[in-house]
Design a protein around this motif. Structure first.
Motif, PDB file in Angstrom:
ATOM      1  N   ALA A   1     -46.178  27.055 -63.131  1.00  0.00           N
ATOM      2  CA  ALA A   1     -45.308  28.176 -63.493  1.00  0.00           C
ATOM      3  C   ALA A   1     -44.980  28.100 -64.977  1.00  0.00           C
ATOM      4  N   ILE A   2     -45.032  29.246 -65.642  1.00  0.00           N
ATOM      5  CA  ILE A   2     -44.677  29.319 -67.056  1.00  0.00           C
ATOM      6  C   ILE A   2     -43.912  30.614 -67.312  1.00  0.00           C
ATOM      7  N   ALA A   3     -43.215  30.662 -68.435  1.00  0.00           N
ATOM      8  CA  ALA A   3     -42.491  31.879 -68.808  1.00  0.00           C
ATOM      9  C   ALA A   3     -43.460  32.912 -69.352  1.00  0.00           C
ATOM     10  N   ALA A   4     -43.237  34.179 -68.992  1.00  0.00           N
ATOM     11  CA  ALA A   4     -44.071  35.280 -69.469  1.00  0.00           C
ATOM     12  C   ALA A   4     -43.166  36.479 -69.719  1.00  0.00           C
ATOM     13  N   GLU A   5     -42.723  36.613 -70.953  1.00  0.00           N
ATOM     14  CA  GLU A   5     -41.813  37.688 -71.351  1.00  0.00           C
ATOM     15  C   GLU A   5     -40.568  37.689 -70.470  1.00  0.00           C
ATOM     16  N   ASP A   6     -40.347  38.741 -69.649  1.00  0.00           N
ATOM     17  CA  ASP A   6     -39.114  38.828 -68.870  1.00  0.00           C
ATOM     18  C   ASP A   6     -39.297  38.402 -67.429  1.00  0.00           C
ATOM     19  N   HIS A   7     -40.390  37.679 -67.135  1.00  0.00           N
ATOM     20  CA  HIS A   7     -40.617  37.251 -65.767  1.00  0.00           C
ATOM     21  C   HIS A   7     -41.297  35.881 -65.764  1.00  0.00           C
ATOM     22  N   MET A   8     -41.602  35.387 -64.608  1.00  0.00           N
ATOM     23  CA  MET A   8     -42.313  34.130 -64.453  1.00  0.00           C
ATOM     24  C   MET A   8     -43.768  34.410 -64.090  1.00  0.00           C
TER      25      MET A   8
ATOM     26  N   ALA B   1     -39.055  38.367 -59.632  1.00  0.00           N
ATOM     27  CA  ALA B   1     -39.724  38.790 -60.864  1.00  0.00           C
ATOM     28  C   ALA B   1     -40.790  37.768 -61.247  1.00  0.00           C
ATOM     29  N   VAL B   2     -41.866  37.772 -60.468  1.00  0.00           N
ATOM     30  CA  VAL B   2     -42.952  36.808 -60.639  1.00  0.00           C
ATOM     31  C   VAL B   2     -44.288  37.532 -60.572  1.00  0.00           C
ATOM     32  N   THR B   3     -45.202  37.153 -61.449  1.00  0.00           N
ATOM     33  CA  THR B   3     -46.581  37.607 -61.347  1.00  0.00           C
ATOM     34  C   THR B   3     -47.440  36.421 -60.927  1.00  0.00           C
ATOM     35  N   VAL B   4     -48.147  36.576 -59.822  1.00  0.00           N
ATOM     36  CA  VAL B   4     -48.999  35.509 -59.301  1.00  0.00           C
ATOM     37  C   VAL B   4     -50.435  35.746 -59.757  1.00  0.00           C
ATOM     38  N   HIS B   5     -51.010  34.765 -60.403  1.00  0.00           N
ATOM     39  CA  HIS B   5     -52.401  34.822 -60.847  1.00  0.00           C
ATOM     40  C   HIS B   5     -53.214  33.825 -60.026  1.00  0.00           C
ATOM     41  N   LEU B   6     -54.279  34.274 -59.411  1.00  0.00           N
ATOM     42  CA  LEU B   6     -55.174  33.365 -58.714  1.00  0.00           C
ATOM     43  C   LEU B   6     -56.269  32.909 -59.669  1.00  0.00           C
ATOM     44  N   ALA B   7     -56.519  31.605 -59.672  1.00  0.00           N
ATOM     45  CA  ALA B   7     -57.492  31.012 -60.588  1.00  0.00           C
ATOM     46  C   ALA B   7     -58.494  30.183 -59.805  1.00  0.00           C
ATOM     47  N   PRO B   8     -59.697  30.014 -60.340  1.00  0.00           N
ATOM     48  CA  PRO B   8     -60.676  29.138 -59.667  1.00  0.00           C
ATOM     49  C   PRO B   8     -60.220  27.687 -59.730  1.00  0.00           C
ATOM     50  N   THR B   9     -60.757  26.862 -58.871  1.00  0.00           N
ATOM     51  CA  THR B   9     -60.401  25.447 -58.860  1.00  0.00           C
ATOM     52  C   THR B   9     -60.772  24.810 -60.201  1.00  0.00           C
ATOM     53  N   ARG B  10     -59.989  23.801 -60.589  1.00  0.00           N
ATOM     54  CA  ARG B  10     -60.141  23.083 -61.852  1.00  0.00           C
ATOM     55  C   ARG B  10     -59.857  23.961 -63.066  1.00  0.00           C
ATOM     56  N   PHE B  11     -59.124  25.048 -62.865  1.00  0.00           N
ATOM     57  CA  PHE B  11     -58.815  25.943 -63.985  1.00  0.00           C
ATOM     58  C   PHE B  11     -57.676  25.416 -64.837  1.00  0.00           C
ATOM     59  N   LEU B  12     -56.650  24.848 -64.214  1.00  0.00           N
ATOM     60  CA  LEU B  12     -55.454  24.452 -64.947  1.00  0.00           C
ATOM     61  C   LEU B  12     -55.772  23.347 -65.946  1.00  0.00           C
ATOM     62  N   PRO B  13     -55.436  23.526 -67.212  1.00  0.00           N
ATOM     63  CA  PRO B  13     -55.652  22.453 -68.196  1.00  0.00           C
ATOM     64  C   PRO B  13     -54.687  21.316 -67.925  1.00  0.00           C
ATOM     65  N   GLN B  14     -55.205  20.086 -67.914  1.00  0.00           N
ATOM     66  CA  GLN B  14     -54.377  18.939 -67.554  1.00  0.00           C
ATOM     67  C   GLN B  14     -54.537  17.809 -68.552  1.00  0.00           C
ATOM     68  N   THR B  15     -53.514  16.973 -68.616  1.00  0.00           N
ATOM     69  CA  THR B  15     -53.581  15.754 -69.403  1.00  0.00           C
ATOM     70  C   THR B  15     -54.347  14.699 -68.610  1.00  0.00           C
TER      71      THR B  15
ATOM     72  N   LEU C   1     -51.930  26.542 -71.190  1.00  0.00           N
ATOM     73  CA  LEU C   1     -52.100  27.490 -70.093  1.00  0.00           C
ATOM     74  C   LEU C   1     -51.688  28.897 -70.511  1.00  0.00           C
ATOM     75  N   ARG C   2     -50.643  29.011 -71.326  1.00  0.00           N
ATOM     76  CA  ARG C   2     -50.189  30.341 -71.763  1.00  0.00           C
ATOM     77  C   ARG C   2     -51.310  31.103 -72.470  1.00  0.00           C
ATOM     78  N   SER C   3     -52.114  30.370 -73.244  1.00  0.00           N
ATOM     79  CA  SER C   3     -53.202  31.028 -73.969  1.00  0.00           C
ATOM     80  C   SER C   3     -54.367  31.403 -73.065  1.00  0.00           C
ATOM     81  N   LEU C   4     -54.376  30.875 -71.830  1.00  0.00           N
ATOM     82  CA  LEU C   4     -55.474  31.149 -70.901  1.00  0.00           C
ATOM     83  C   LEU C   4     -55.164  32.270 -69.917  1.00  0.00           C
ATOM     84  N   LEU C   5     -53.912  32.777 -69.951  1.00  0.00           N
ATOM     85  CA  LEU C   5     -53.528  33.793 -68.970  1.00  0.00           C
ATOM     86  C   LEU C   5     -54.397  35.044 -69.054  1.00  0.00           C
TER      87      LEU C   5
END
Length: 399
Positions: free
Chosen positions: A315-322, A355-369, A379-383
């Protein structure tokens, strides 16, 4: 006081920073981890965590410093074939390991995916699992014990811990003689800066797992509004001690130090009965229509839904919603729509959040440490890659 090496932070919330580690830091930190984990020359550490990660290198140094044997695996082998790793871990007679919470889920999933069910390995020699480097999840621990209790795994072997590069790793450690402790708290109260106990199943209830008590030579306090608060009051965690860094490498001093010299961790927590409970990061607070929400809260209520791949979501902030990004292997339109609807139902029912927008992503999409933490800034730049109608806003939040 001489510089031994530079350990970089994980980069989960910002660009990685260099932490100058002195020989004195190392000696203090090894002593602390050896003491807390009860390591002796009769033990064997089994590790797949990368040695460039502070958890990996300090567990190895602790093994060497206490005369333990150490068995090392390539990180890719441990992550890709967790059940094979577990069998070898048991066969080598390993007593100690360290790995983030996602590996708890990976082992449970690996067993459940096998048909027929695999023959148990003998895990009775396993004494300590340092579960840290990311948020420790109560449900993960419960499912692991259900799955591997019959293999000889004892509940007190699971030791939730808390640490960071800035402290030369370990800050707090759970007792290896007690089962993991958890408290049910009211998540709305936490977001408002209050610590209120709740009960399992109650509206807005959230389980917090204790990460134990401070290791030797480390002091921990919780601060709010610039001042320390007593037990039972939430706030930002601050630490002090000889293993804590003096400052970041080649960076001017910022706000990482309090006026009296304590290191501000950026993590939010509360001390109860002498034990530390962590519930989020200050930078991960999301404000939606004037209400505070922790990203970890939203993730916790959807991660176990059917269709969420690897329990991976962020979950990340996106303007006026999550914005909630959920990894899934589902391909059918109806299945994907059902998963999005289930996410919205959970967030409304458990958090009162619409006030949430749900985005479905393929597996291994989330950038991780390297330790499995989501890199939220990246992740914000990948939305934008998840556009074209694949994000869905809760209709109830449109008003």
């Amino acid at each position: 006081e001489q510089l031994a090496y530079i350990q970089y932070t994980s980069g989960s919330t910002a660009s990685p920073k260099g932490v100058p580690v002195t020989h004195g830091n190392i000696v203090t930190a090894v002593h602390a981890l050896a003491s807390a984990s009860g390591s002796t020359g009769d033990d064997t550490w089994g590790l797949w965590v990368p040695l460039f990660h502070d958890m990996g290198i300090f567990c190895l140094l602790t093994a060497l410093g206490t005369g333990c044997d150490a068995v090392l695996w390539r990180p890719r082998g441990g992550v890709k074939r967790p059940l094979d790793w577990l069998r070898r871990f048991a066969a080598e007679g390993c007593t100690h390991t360290a790995a983030p919470n996602f590996f708890v889920d990976a082992l449970v999933s690996a067993v459940r995916a096998e048909e027929p069910q695999p023959e148990p390995a003998d895990l009775s020699a396993w004494r300590v699992w340092c579960n840290g480097a990311e948020q420790v999840n109560a449900r993960s621990i419960e499912e692991f014990q259900k799955t591997f209790g019959s293999w000889g795994f004892r509940p007190q072997t699971m030791c939730p811990v808390y640490g960071m590069a800035e402290a030369t790793l370990t800050v707090t450690f759970s007792s290896a003689e007690l089962e993991p402790r958890l408290r049910w708290v009211d998540r709305e109260a936490l977001a408002d800066g209050r610590f209120a106990l709740s009960t399992e199943g109650a509206p807005n209830a959230r389980a917090l797992v204790s990460v134990g008590t401070p290791v030797p030579d480390i002091a921990v306090r919780v601060c709010a509004d610039g001042a320390p608060v007593p037990e039972g009051h939430p706030g930002e965690i601050e630490i002090s001690g000889p293993s804590v860094m003096s400052g970041y490498y080649r960076r001017p001093a910022g706000d990482e130090r309090s006026p009296d010299g304590w290191h501000r961790t950026g993590d939010m927590g509360v001390i109860a009965d002498g034990e530390l409970y962590i519930f989020g990061r200050r930078k991960d607070m999301i404000i939606v229509r004037g209400v505070n929400y922790y990203a970890e809260d939203a993730e916790a209520v959807v991660r176990d839904l059917p269709g969420v791949a690897r329990k991976a979501c962020a979950a990340i902030a996106a303007e006026d919603h999550m914005a909630l990004v959920v990894e899934t292997a589902l391909t059918g339109e109806d299945e994907r729509a059902a998963l999005i609807a289930a996410c919205h139902r959970q967030l409304r029912a458990r958090m009162g959040l619409s006030a949430v927008t749900v985005h479905l992503a393929p597996t291994r999409f989330l950038p991780q440490t390297s330790s499995g933490k989501v890199q939220r800034g990246k992740l914000r730049s990948l939305l934008d890659e998840l556009g074209d109608g694949r994000g869905a806003t809760d209709p109830a939040g449109a008003a």
